[in-house]
Motif scaffolding. Structure first.
Motif, mmCIF file in Angstrom:
data_model
loop_
_atom_site.group_PDB
_atom_site.id
_atom_site.type_symbol
_atom_site.label_atom_id
_atom_site.label_comp_id
_atom_site.label_asym_id
_atom_site.label_seq_id
_atom_site.Cartn_x
_atom_site.Cartn_y
_atom_site.Cartn_z
ATOM 1 N N UNK A 14 12.665 64.348 31.162
ATOM 2 C CA UNK A 14 12.793 65.777 31.426
ATOM 3 C C UNK A 14 14.248 66.226 31.315
ATOM 4 N N UNK A 15 15.179 65.411 31.814
ATOM 5 C CA UNK A 15 16.595 65.774 31.704
ATOM 6 C C UNK A 15 17.262 65.149 30.478
ATOM 7 N N UNK A 16 16.785 63.996 30.037
ATOM 8 C CA UNK A 16 17.441 63.270 28.947
ATOM 9 C C UNK A 16 16.944 63.668 27.567
ATOM 10 N N UNK A 17 15.809 64.346 27.488
ATOM 11 C CA UNK A 17 15.175 64.585 26.193
ATOM 12 C C UNK A 17 15.812 65.689 25.378
ATOM 13 N N UNK A 18 15.401 65.757 24.129
ATOM 14 C CA UNK A 18 15.781 66.801 23.183
ATOM 15 C C UNK A 18 17.293 66.832 22.931
ATOM 16 N N UNK A 19 17.772 65.707 22.408
ATOM 17 C CA UNK A 19 19.129 65.552 21.859
ATOM 18 C C UNK A 19 20.212 65.343 22.901
ATOM 19 N N UNK A 20 19.927 65.484 24.164
ATOM 20 C CA UNK A 20 20.949 65.491 25.197
ATOM 21 C C UNK A 20 21.805 64.227 25.184
ATOM 22 N N UNK A 21 21.200 63.054 24.962
ATOM 23 C CA UNK A 21 21.942 61.793 25.074
ATOM 24 C C UNK A 21 22.438 61.260 23.731
ATOM 25 N N UNK A 22 22.361 62.063 22.678
ATOM 26 C CA UNK A 22 22.790 61.603 21.365
ATOM 27 C C UNK A 22 21.682 60.964 20.562
ATOM 28 N N UNK A 23 20.477 61.011 21.069
ATOM 29 C CA UNK A 23 19.237 60.679 20.354
ATOM 30 C C UNK A 23 18.240 61.778 20.708
ATOM 31 N N UNK A 47 16.124 59.542 25.082
ATOM 32 C CA UNK A 47 16.953 58.428 25.534
ATOM 33 C C UNK A 47 16.288 57.084 25.273
ATOM 34 N N UNK A 48 14.957 57.026 25.262
ATOM 35 C CA UNK A 48 14.255 55.776 24.955
ATOM 36 C C UNK A 48 14.590 55.273 23.553
ATOM 37 N N UNK A 49 14.948 56.187 22.656
ATOM 38 C CA UNK A 49 15.249 55.798 21.277
ATOM 39 C C UNK A 49 16.440 54.848 21.204
ATOM 40 N N UNK A 50 17.327 54.912 22.176
ATOM 41 C CA UNK A 50 18.555 54.114 22.148
ATOM 42 C C UNK A 50 18.261 52.623 22.065
ATOM 43 N N UNK A 51 17.195 52.180 22.761
ATOM 44 C CA UNK A 51 16.813 50.779 22.717
ATOM 45 C C UNK A 51 15.495 50.554 21.987
ATOM 46 N N UNK A 52 15.001 51.579 21.321
ATOM 47 C CA UNK A 52 13.752 51.430 20.603
ATOM 48 C C UNK A 52 12.555 51.220 21.495
ATOM 49 N N UNK A 53 12.617 51.715 22.728
ATOM 50 C CA UNK A 53 11.498 51.591 23.656
ATOM 51 C C UNK A 53 10.496 52.725 23.401
ATOM 52 N N UNK A 54 9.223 52.364 23.305
ATOM 53 C CA UNK A 54 8.168 53.343 23.069
ATOM 54 C C UNK A 54 7.286 53.414 24.313
ATOM 55 N N UNK A 55 7.396 54.470 25.101
ATOM 56 C CA UNK A 55 6.576 54.579 26.311
ATOM 57 C C UNK A 55 5.131 54.929 25.965
ATOM 58 N N UNK A 56 4.236 54.660 26.902
ATOM 59 C CA UNK A 56 2.840 55.063 26.718
ATOM 60 C C UNK A 56 2.685 56.563 26.917
ATOM 61 N N UNK A 57 3.431 57.098 27.887
ATOM 62 C CA UNK A 57 3.444 58.529 28.170
ATOM 63 C C UNK A 57 4.893 58.963 28.328
ATOM 64 N N UNK A 58 5.205 60.158 27.865
ATOM 65 C CA UNK A 58 6.555 60.699 28.029
ATOM 66 C C UNK A 58 6.434 62.121 28.553
ATOM 67 N N UNK A 59 7.214 62.430 29.593
ATOM 68 C CA UNK A 59 7.225 63.788 30.141
ATOM 69 C C UNK A 59 8.491 64.493 29.689
ATOM 70 N N UNK A 60 8.336 65.739 29.281
ATOM 71 C CA UNK A 60 9.459 66.536 28.788
ATOM 72 C C UNK A 60 9.402 67.928 29.393
#
Length: 473
Positions: free
Chosen positions: A288-297, A300-313
């Motif tokens: 919710x706070x890290x999504x949509x370009x905020x962290x440079x991806x 934020x999960x993209x940084x380590x290539x982690x794919x969650x089952x559910x993501x809240x935005x």
């Protein structure tokens, strides 16, 4: 008519953030103080607030905003304030991004509401299509739209429990997930979020967070060792206190927000994801706070290539309008019975139009790259400040989500909340909107709009440096 389903797609060649001009969206991109902050008109409005608004609604800086754009807020007294808060990471594309404004105006002229569950509309579908493309993972996805981040988290838990047939949910130390009853239970910090509001929802359990600065013996350990120890503690907590077969979901912020911008060591999040997959536990990423370009991806999960089952935005998704989402694996999202998800205003057509405009702005202006550029400007100066003032125990974060944690001094991690509050207040008085955070109230966090021009960032950093000099000598 509302935008077509693929209308959010734009040319991928990025347009630069305007650096040479003095205006963005009709607002001059300079700091200018014409009165004290807050000024007389703001103080008058604040008196009205005290008489009409619940005292339970706090205000960080009572400078009442009249206009805003780019990286500047203009208050009712005519002061131009530099925005290092973005409405808590909401106005990443600025407060009046042209594409957001144009789409909102067009949608308002057509209709403001029908309720998607009664008579649906294309904008809702288009937002869900965009989320399917942008969120981590190549699997087939579905989304449901809501009004706020807390609603998204509540519904992610509902979905996880339905899909797994299990009840327990595990959250982390220092976590923040919202202010509703269930999300307060998930949130770790008592004051001001939970004090006096219990009892809270049941079957919520808490596990240790990989907090490198405060991990036991951290000074003598490598990041890899901390990640391994923290993962072992996380697994042990679930195994001994909850039981893997009882656990529906683990909910984690890839970088914690209100908890103090805590960045777990590399490999820890991947380990959590692997553990969840092994035991049929759904991993919910609260972005919710890290999504949509905020962290440079994008996320934020993209940084380590982690794919969650559910993501809240939520937050940065819709340029300032209230919109949130749960996006997840199709088989998980579709496990809920028809009518089990929704809400009267969820996916409001005006908010959906704003989201499509915000996403277009993020793509066309390469705001992922811009967030990295902001880090390249802020981090070196914050680290130089740390060298000068040992009370800064750590500079941390990623992209345009950076923070400093203040403690008693070298070798003493006692939180220095008093200095944090005084420095924050001095920044406000000089026309810089900053925020505090952290379980102990001793973190200054910086969340500038991603469209802020470089010179504003530098001016804001000058104010921060001056605040430390004045408060700490």
């Amino acid at each position: 008519m509302p935008p077509s389903a693929d209308a959010w797609h734009v040319n991928d060649s990025p347009a630069p953030i305007e650096q040479d001009g003095v205006e963005q969206h009709g607002v001059e991109q300079v700091r200018r103080l014409v009165t004290e902050v807050p000024g007389p008109r703001s103080r008058e409005l604040d008196s009205r607030r005290s008489a009409a608004v619940s005292a339970g609604v706090g205000v960080g800086l009572p400078a009442y905003v009249a206009r805003a754009g780019g990286g500047v807020l203009v208050d009712v007294d005519g002061n131009h304030l530099i925005d290092f808060g973005s409405g808590i990471a909401v106005t990443s594309v600025g407060n009046a991004a042209p594409e957001v404004v144009a789409r909102v105006q067009a949608q308002v002229a057509d209709f403001t509401h029908t309720c998607f569950m009664v008579t649906p509309y294309e904008g809702y579908v288009a937002v869900c299509e965009a989320l399917a493309e942008l969120t981590p993972g190549e699997h087939v996805k579905r989304s449901a739209l809501f009004n706020s981040g807390a609603e998204a988290v509540e519904n992610a838990v509902k979905i996880a429990r339905t899909h797994t047939g299990r009840q327990a949910v595990v959250a982390l130390d220092h976590a923040y997930h919202g202010r509703t009853n269930l999300t307060m239970a998930l949130t770790a910090k008592n004051m001001p979020y939970k004090q006096g509001f219990g009892p809270f929802a049941g079957e919520v359990h808490r596990a240790p967070m990989a907090y490198p600065l405060r991990w036991p013996g951290a000074a003598e350990k490598t990041e890899e060792q901390i990640a391994a120890e923290a993962l072992d503690a996380f697994v042990s907590t679930i195994r001994t206190q909850v039981g893997e077969s009882n656990t529906a979901a683990v909910i984690v912020e890839p970088i914690q927000g209100e908890g103090g911008f805590v960045v777990p060591p590399a490999g820890w999040l991947r380990g959590v994801a692997d553990f969840c997959a092994e035991h049929g536990i759904l991993l919910i990423a609260d972005e919710i706070q890290t999504g949509f370009c905020r962290t440079g991806d994008w996320f934020a999960c993209d940084h380590e290539g982690v794919v969650p089952d559910l993501i809240t935005t939520a937050k940065g998704m819709a340029g300032g309008l209230p919109l949130a989402a749960v996006t997840g694996r199709a088989e998980v999202m579709d496990s809920v019975h028809a009518g089990g998800l929704g809400g009267t205003y969820g996916g409001n057509p005006v908010a959906c139009a704003a989201a499509l405009g915000a996403i277009e702005t993020m793509r066309s202006h390469d705001l992922v790259g811009r967030a990295r550029r902001i880090e390249a400007i802020l981090r070196p100066r914050l680290e130089a400040l740390q060298e000068k003032y040992p009370v800064i125990a750590e500079v941390r974060g990623r992209g345009a989500m950076l923070a400093v944690e203040l403690t008693a001094g070298p070798g003493d991690l006692t939180p220095h909340a008093t200095a944090t509050a005084v420095i924050n207040k001095h920044c406000h008085s000089q026309g810089l909107v900053t925020l505090t955070a952290g379980t102990f109230g001793n973190v200054l966090r910086f969340l500038p709009p991603l469209v802020s021009p470089d010179h504003l960032l530098e001016d804001g950093l000058d104010i921060i440096e001056d605040a430390f000099a004045r408060v700490l000598g």
